[in-house]
Design a protein around this motif. Sequence first.
Motif, PDB file in Angstrom:
ATOM      1  N   PRO A  94     -43.090  12.182  -3.383  1.00  0.00           N
ATOM      2  CA  PRO A  94     -43.393  13.235  -2.409  1.00  0.00           C
ATOM      3  C   PRO A  94     -44.698  12.908  -1.694  1.00  0.00           C
ATOM      4  O   PRO A  94     -45.480  12.077  -2.162  1.00  0.00           O
ATOM      5  N   PRO A  95     -44.938  13.558  -0.577  1.00  0.00           N
ATOM      6  CA  PRO A  95     -46.244  13.378   0.081  1.00  0.00           C
ATOM      7  C   PRO A  95     -47.348  13.924  -0.828  1.00  0.00           C
ATOM      8  O   PRO A  95     -47.061  14.634  -1.797  1.00  0.00           O
ATOM      9  N   PRO A  96     -48.597  13.618  -0.525  1.00  0.00           N
ATOM     10  CA  PRO A  96     -49.702  14.133  -1.353  1.00  0.00           C
ATOM     11  C   PRO A  96     -49.678  15.663  -1.425  1.00  0.00           C
ATOM     12  O   PRO A  96     -49.316  16.339  -0.471  1.00  0.00           O
ATOM     13  N   ALA A  97     -50.090  16.177  -2.570  1.00  0.00           N
ATOM     14  CA  ALA A  97     -50.118  17.627  -2.781  1.00  0.00           C
ATOM     15  C   ALA A  97     -51.181  18.267  -1.892  1.00  0.00           C
ATOM     16  O   ALA A  97     -52.252  17.694  -1.693  1.00  0.00           O
ATOM     17  N   GLY A 108     -39.399  19.274  -6.572  1.00  0.00           N
ATOM     18  CA  GLY A 108     -38.231  19.879  -5.934  1.00  0.00           C
ATOM     19  C   GLY A 108     -38.525  20.332  -4.526  1.00  0.00           C
ATOM     20  O   GLY A 108     -39.638  20.156  -4.009  1.00  0.00           O
ATOM     21  N   LEU A 109     -37.499  20.915  -3.922  1.00  0.00           N
ATOM     22  CA  LEU A 109     -37.572  21.402  -2.551  1.00  0.00           C
ATOM     23  C   LEU A 109     -37.062  22.832  -2.504  1.00  0.00           C
ATOM     24  O   LEU A 109     -36.246  23.240  -3.333  1.00  0.00           O
ATOM     25  N   THR A 120     -41.935  21.982  -3.445  1.00  0.00           N
ATOM     26  CA  THR A 120     -42.378  23.094  -4.277  1.00  0.00           C
ATOM     27  C   THR A 120     -43.682  22.775  -4.993  1.00  0.00           C
ATOM     28  O   THR A 120     -43.946  21.644  -5.380  1.00  0.00           O
ATOM     29  N   CYS A 121     -44.473  23.804  -5.139  1.00  0.00           N
ATOM     30  CA  CYS A 121     -45.679  23.803  -5.963  1.00  0.00           C
ATOM     31  C   CYS A 121     -45.392  24.891  -6.993  1.00  0.00           C
ATOM     32  O   CYS A 121     -45.441  26.079  -6.677  1.00  0.00           O
ATOM     33  N   ALA A 122     -45.015  24.485  -8.212  1.00  0.00           N
ATOM     34  CA  ALA A 122     -44.528  25.472  -9.172  1.00  0.00           C
ATOM     35  C   ALA A 122     -44.894  25.104 -10.602  1.00  0.00           C
ATOM     36  O   ALA A 122     -45.020  23.935 -10.934  1.00  0.00           O
ATOM     37  N   GLY A 169     -31.987   8.871  -4.270  1.00  0.00           N
ATOM     38  CA  GLY A 169     -32.485   7.875  -3.329  1.00  0.00           C
ATOM     39  C   GLY A 169     -33.381   8.398  -2.227  1.00  0.00           C
ATOM     40  O   GLY A 169     -34.186   7.638  -1.681  1.00  0.00           O
ATOM     41  N   GLN A 170     -33.262   9.683  -1.871  1.00  0.00           N
ATOM     42  CA  GLN A 170     -34.071  10.189  -0.757  1.00  0.00           C
ATOM     43  C   GLN A 170     -34.036  11.709  -0.685  1.00  0.00           C
ATOM     44  O   GLN A 170     -33.254  12.360  -1.369  1.00  0.00           O
ATOM     45  N   TYR A 171     -34.886  12.237   0.179  1.00  0.00           N
ATOM     46  CA  TYR A 171     -34.882  13.653   0.495  1.00  0.00           C
ATOM     47  C   TYR A 171     -34.965  13.772   2.009  1.00  0.00           C
ATOM     48  O   TYR A 171     -35.365  12.845   2.701  1.00  0.00           O
TER      49      TYR A 171
END
Length: 174
Positions: A94-97, A108-109, A120-122, A169-171
Amino acid sequence: MAAVRGWAGLCGAITLTAMLAACSASPDAPDPRQTTAPTATSAALGDAPSPAPTTPAPPTEVGEASFVSPSGNIGCYLDKSGARCDIIRKDWQPPPAPADCDLDWGAGLSVSRTDEARFTCAGDTVLGGKDKLAYGKSLRAGDFTCSSDRKAMRCENTESGHGFTLSTGQYNLF
């Protein structure tokens, strides 16, 4: 000569005369091999008409649902306020938080009624649901739909058009 062998290999039933006629035809002339109904030779070459596409089954309407992909790698929760999916194994980062995320980032998304899809930030997870959403099946809660496919899990707010796809493989956020 190599071109003639290639034609002969593909169309063994075509005579040399027909091959020469096809090769000498102008580029705007109709293809002499095409007919209105497929012949045994054209059907063997894949020129037969394709069957009509099947219409996917409509999504199953639910109030809320907790489910996993058939592989168990993706777990999701869906209700009338949004959709969220978490993933166990992935080949991407994922990109940086963001600075305001003090919990687990990027596992997740999610997509909600008012926001675009995002990471998500969870401090919890939606993994571990007991029900599996079979490939080719969809669930719908209000304006939110999640569909399971061999390539990815896709969840979308059908009213806003925002959503995501998630796979090993991707999002994709949209």
